[in-house]
Design an enzyme around this catalytic site. Structure first.
Site, PDB file in Angstrom:
ATOM      1  N   CYS A 337       0.795  -1.236   0.000  1.00  0.00           N
ATOM      2  CA  CYS A 337       0.000   0.000   0.000  1.00  0.00           C
ATOM      3  C   CYS A 337       0.827   1.286   0.000  1.00  0.00           C
ATOM      4  O   CYS A 337       0.514   2.187  -0.778  1.00  0.00           O
ATOM      5  CB  CYS A 337      -1.020   0.013   1.143  1.00  0.00           C
ATOM      6  SG  CYS A 337      -1.047  -1.425   2.183  1.00  0.00           S
ATOM      7  N   ARG A 366       7.187 -10.616   5.859  1.00  0.00           N
ATOM      8  CA  ARG A 366       6.822 -10.296   7.243  1.00  0.00           C
ATOM      9  C   ARG A 366       7.482 -11.311   8.154  1.00  0.00           C
ATOM     10  O   ARG A 366       7.420 -12.511   7.876  1.00  0.00           O
ATOM     11  CB  ARG A 366       5.296 -10.358   7.425  1.00  0.00           C
ATOM     12  CG  ARG A 366       4.609  -9.303   6.591  1.00  0.00           C
ATOM     13  CD  ARG A 366       3.115  -9.393   6.702  1.00  0.00           C
ATOM     14  NE  ARG A 366       2.519  -8.433   5.770  1.00  0.00           N
ATOM     15  CZ  ARG A 366       1.216  -8.289   5.584  1.00  0.00           C
ATOM     16  NH1 ARG A 366       0.374  -9.018   6.280  1.00  0.00           N
ATOM     17  NH2 ARG A 366       0.767  -7.419   4.725  1.00  0.00           N
ATOM     18  N   GLN A 384       0.951 -11.152  -2.575  1.00  0.00           N
ATOM     19  CA  GLN A 384      -0.448 -10.760  -2.448  1.00  0.00           C
ATOM     20  C   GLN A 384      -1.003 -10.429  -3.824  1.00  0.00           C
ATOM     21  O   GLN A 384      -0.313  -9.819  -4.635  1.00  0.00           O
ATOM     22  CB  GLN A 384      -0.568  -9.507  -1.577  1.00  0.00           C
ATOM     23  CG  GLN A 384      -0.176  -9.726  -0.138  1.00  0.00           C
ATOM     24  CD  GLN A 384      -0.277  -8.437   0.655  1.00  0.00           C
ATOM     25  OE1 GLN A 384       0.228  -7.405   0.248  1.00  0.00           O
ATOM     26  NE2 GLN A 384      -0.956  -8.508   1.795  1.00  0.00           N
ATOM     27  N   ASP A 386      -2.710  -8.080  -4.752  1.00  0.00           N
ATOM     28  CA  ASP A 386      -3.083  -6.835  -4.094  1.00  0.00           C
ATOM     29  C   ASP A 386      -3.607  -5.808  -5.095  1.00  0.00           C
ATOM     30  O   ASP A 386      -3.191  -5.802  -6.245  1.00  0.00           O
ATOM     31  CB  ASP A 386      -1.822  -6.264  -3.430  1.00  0.00           C
ATOM     32  CG  ASP A 386      -2.144  -5.509  -2.160  1.00  0.00           C
ATOM     33  OD1 ASP A 386      -3.329  -5.374  -1.841  1.00  0.00           O
ATOM     34  OD2 ASP A 386      -1.197  -5.066  -1.494  1.00  0.00           O
ATOM     35  N   HIS A 388      -5.156  -1.510  -4.816  1.00  0.00           N
ATOM     36  CA  HIS A 388      -5.644  -0.401  -4.006  1.00  0.00           C
ATOM     37  C   HIS A 388      -6.484   0.500  -4.872  1.00  0.00           C
ATOM     38  O   HIS A 388      -6.045   0.951  -5.914  1.00  0.00           O
ATOM     39  CB  HIS A 388      -4.467   0.340  -3.372  1.00  0.00           C
ATOM     40  CG  HIS A 388      -3.742  -0.537  -2.404  1.00  0.00           C
ATOM     41  ND1 HIS A 388      -2.593  -1.211  -2.744  1.00  0.00           N
ATOM     42  CD2 HIS A 388      -4.049  -0.904  -1.149  1.00  0.00           C
ATOM     43  CE1 HIS A 388      -2.212  -1.941  -1.715  1.00  0.00           C
ATOM     44  NE2 HIS A 388      -3.073  -1.785  -0.730  1.00  0.00           N
ATOM     45  N   LYS A 472     -14.203  -3.568   7.265  1.00  0.00           N
ATOM     46  CA  LYS A 472     -13.782  -4.506   6.236  1.00  0.00           C
ATOM     47  C   LYS A 472     -14.801  -5.606   6.007  1.00  0.00           C
ATOM     48  O   LYS A 472     -15.717  -5.808   6.805  1.00  0.00           O
ATOM     49  CB  LYS A 472     -12.423  -5.101   6.585  1.00  0.00           C
ATOM     50  CG  LYS A 472     -12.402  -5.883   7.877  1.00  0.00           C
ATOM     51  CD  LYS A 472     -11.009  -6.450   8.143  1.00  0.00           C
ATOM     52  CE  LYS A 472     -11.012  -7.224   9.447  1.00  0.00           C
ATOM     53  NZ  LYS A 472      -9.734  -7.860   9.728  1.00  0.00           N
ATOM     54  N   HIS A 518      -8.382  -1.426   0.121  1.00  0.00           N
ATOM     55  CA  HIS A 518      -7.465  -2.548  -0.143  1.00  0.00           C
ATOM     56  C   HIS A 518      -8.328  -3.740  -0.490  1.00  0.00           C
ATOM     57  O   HIS A 518      -9.353  -3.943   0.136  1.00  0.00           O
ATOM     58  CB  HIS A 518      -6.671  -2.974   1.103  1.00  0.00           C
ATOM     59  CG  HIS A 518      -6.019  -1.874   1.854  1.00  0.00           C
ATOM     60  ND1 HIS A 518      -4.654  -1.740   1.909  1.00  0.00           N
ATOM     61  CD2 HIS A 518      -6.516  -0.871   2.617  1.00  0.00           C
ATOM     62  CE1 HIS A 518      -4.342  -0.714   2.681  1.00  0.00           C
ATOM     63  NE2 HIS A 518      -5.458  -0.166   3.120  1.00  0.00           N
TER      64      HIS A 518
END
Length: 649
Positions: A337, A366, A384, A386, A388, A472, A518
RNA sequence: GCUGUUGUAGCUCAGUGGUAGAGCACUUCCUUGGUAAGGAAGAGGUCGGCGGUUCAAUCCCGCUCAACAGCUCCA
């Protein structure tokens, strides 16, 4: 006389003091025999509780959650009784019911327990269960309770008592065992017919690692032997589907101690699978107006200071990468992000530009705690799917609808047929711990709820489960054997746009803050592949599977013809290989069956002469001889058909 | 990170205080076989790593790494 209202709204006039059990007997013998617990005006109570006022009554059997939980909770007491009989010095903490079974946390006073003791405990439990001991409730004063457990030298129950108010304390006794418990319980132990001690593990007293480690004993019980058998078969089946096992067998991924724990190495077949999935989603995203971006694996420390992640996670992350330049530090990116925020900022934005949807299959790192690592579902480096979305507040709902469509498209394509959506909202009693304006929160929460409603999603609302930066929506899917997994997620974020000072110029020529969403339909490629493996047991959909066919020459004499067929198939973008080992055809078939290859193409003298292949379908068997072209169209049509069917859903 | 269990050949696993074994896989040879395992020979291991006890350690002890189960955690 008092009036009892039953779930079907019918009423019964009964004597004051009548018990739910007596009412059950009045309804039907079957119900009386199967009822385990009752709900009296929203409170679960024992079946022998005298009813004193007009009440609504509902009776539960094993078929309902309430009944199961009560049976398991009572089973925990039964196990405690068995443990006390077998290990006289044992002290008890708590023994709740779980989603599947129950546990009891016990202090064995230095003693140990291992799997070899399980049978002994099971036998004792069954022996005690057969005595049909009644679970007898006794309401007592706090002082009496304290005296009782002081006599027993039971520090754990005394600790529990400290937090209980006088007047709410009850003891339950069955056979020789008495426990502090609010209940309710099943009428007597004879309902417990089948018993299995499942596992033993350590657990800290009160979940705090500074406290003493207690022994947690897991078990499960059933009212019928048959159900225990079915449950054990389900456990076996789950073991067979374990993605770690199948991943190894099908050569999809591996781990290396040298590379490091939690860092998966994707093997060629696994990479094929993963990339097919990414291509599939990429295509869908391009069609939905996403813009692919790509960003580096590291970023300057300042980026994470700005995002706030440095402060929150810095100390528990992979530590910084130093450079020859004194004081300069970079971090492996733990999420995409912040990078995407900087992309957003690279040029001024107008309200006409929004929504902007940046998508990236971004690999992040991580430092998960060692004990958390698990196969592909919990790793330290993962990709991910991912994206945005930077949107105006008035676009939140519309974008949510689109993302839900995309997520469902993905689930349907991969044969996940059952799912629920969990909506996580603010804690209504504590709104201060959340960032963002009240107005924005209300809009976003409303948008999510309306969007899920419009899509007819089965939803569960969880208050207080929202992240501090926004509400979320998480998708829970059920796999082929009924286990639930959390996959896709959609999250609204008011925090990062604020921290990165993201803006767009509105119709009013004023600067406005966009809302960031997200979203990741797969969650992560690693986790999704793991769940997919367990869902389909390694039998992937044809479009996805690493090798769609294997050509099996009957003898080495036909290797050249096999090569010719392979070339033809490859030209049509069909994936496979020749098994040209010096083995008999039976052996090759066996091995490729184990490898879960969807189609085996057997070629020998006959096929070479006729320019054909003999198809053998995985599990199903011989499908006969067809022209090579027919096989090509069979594959193409099967895949198309597959997708068409799913579009309809 | 905490507690417990485990770590022997590529895989699945036996085994022992006197430096190791099986099946599958692999290599070579024989075989050229038509829908779930053809035959023979061979190669392959610092017994996870480091240290200690012992005349001698894969085995006993300590530390460490990794995996597994559970707890705690997950931007």
């Amino acid at each position: 006389m008092i009036t009892i209202t039953l779930p079907d709204s019918s009423t019964k006039q009964v004597e004051k003091g009548t018990t739910p059990m007596q009412i059950a007997e009045g309804i039907s013998r079957g119900l009386a025999q199967n009822a385990l617990v009752a709900k009296l005006n929203n409170e679960l109570v024992d079946l022998n509780t005298p009813i004193l006022t007009d009440s609504a009554l509902k009776l539960y059997t094993w078929e309902q959650e309430e009944g199961k939980n009560t049976l398991w909770h009572s089973s925990a007491h039964l196990m405690a009784e068995a443990l006390e009989a077998l290990y006289p010095n044992v002290k008890f903490w708590v023994g709740p019911a779980l989603e599947n079974g129950f546990y009891y946390d016990v202090d064995l006073n230095g003693g140990t327990l291992s799997t070899s003791d399980f049978e002994k405990i099971e036998q004792k439990m069954l022996e005690l269960a057969r005595k049909q001991n009644i679970f007898e409730r006794k309401n007592i004063s706090k002082q009496d309770a304290i005296n009782y457990f002081t006599d027993k030298q039971d520090i754990y129950k005394l600790d529990l008592l400290e937090r209980l108010d006088d007047g709410t304390i009850s003891l339950y006794t069955q056979g020789n065992f008495t426990d502090l418990c609010r209940g309710p319980h099943i009428p007597n132990t004879s309902f417990i017919k089948a018993v299995k001690v499942l596992n033993v593990a350590g657990a800290y007293w009160k979940g705090d690692e500074k406290n003493k480690m207690l022994t947690r004993i897991y078990g499960i019980t059933f009212p019928k032997d048959k159900e225990l058998k079915e449950y054990l078969e389900l456990l076996e089946e789950a073991k067979k589907r374990d993605h770690r096992k199948i991943g190894k067998e099908l050569e999809l991924f591996t781990f290396s101690e040298k590379v490091g724990s939690g860092l998966p190495l994707w093997l060629p077949k696994g990479t094929m699978l993963k990339e097919k999935l990414m291509q599939f989603l990429q295509k869908a995203q391009l069609e939905s107006g996403y813009l692919p971006v790509s960003t580096p694996h590291i970023a300057h420390k300042d980026l994470y200071i700005c995002s706030g992640h440095y402060e929150k996670y810095g100390a528990d992350s992979f530590q910084s990468i130093k450079t020859p330049h004194e004081g300069e530090e970079f971090f492996l990116k733990p999420m995409n992000c912040p990078h995407h925020c900087e992309i957003y900022k690279s040029s001024p934005k107008s309200y006409k530009d929004l929504p902007i949807r940046y998508a990236e299959f971004g690999t992040v790192y991580r430092y998960e705690q060692k004990g958390e690592l698990h196969g592909l579902t919990r790793v330290r480096g993962f990709t991910q799917d991912d994206a945005h979305l930077f949107v105006r507040p008035d676009q939140v709902k519309e974008e949510f609808l689109k993302v839900i469509d995309l997520v469902l498209y993905v689930f349907n394509a991969l044969d996940f047929k059952e799912y629920t959506a969990q909506i996580s909202l603010r804690d209504p009693n504590n709104k201060t711990k959340y960032i963002g304006t009240d107005e924005n929160w209300i809009t976003a929460e409303q948008s999510i709820m309306e969007a899920t409603k419009e899509k007819n999603l089965k939803t569960v609302i969880e208050y207080g489960e929202a992240a501090f930066y926004g509400p979320k929506l998480d998708f829970m899917v059920k796999d082929a054997i009924g286990r639930k997994w959390q996959l896709g997620t959609i999250q609204v974020d008011y925090n990062l746009p604020e921290r990165f000072e993201l803006e767009y110029v509105g119709f009013d020529n004023q600067k406005h803050r966009p809302v960031m969403i997200h979203r990741a339909p797969f969650g992560s490629m690693e986790r999704f592949v793991a769940v997919l493996i367990e869902h389909c047991k390694g039998n992937f959909p044809l479009w996805l599977t690493p090798n769609q066919f294997a050509i099996l020459p009957v003898s080495e004499k036909f290797n050249n013809y096999a090569k010719k067929v392979l070339d033809l198939l490859k030209k049509s973008d069909i994936r496979g290989f020749i098994d040209d080992r010096n083995e008999k055809i039976g052996k090759k078939i066996r091995d490729q069956e184990i490898n879960k290859i969807p189609y085996m193409l057997i070629v020998g003298e006959k096929e070479q002469e006729n320019n054909t292949v003999s198809i053998r379908e995985h599990i199903i068997g011989d499908k006969g001889e067809v022209a090579v072209e027919s096989f090509i169209s069979l594959i193409i049509e099967t895949i198309e058909q597959d997708f068409k069917l799913k579009q309809i859903i």
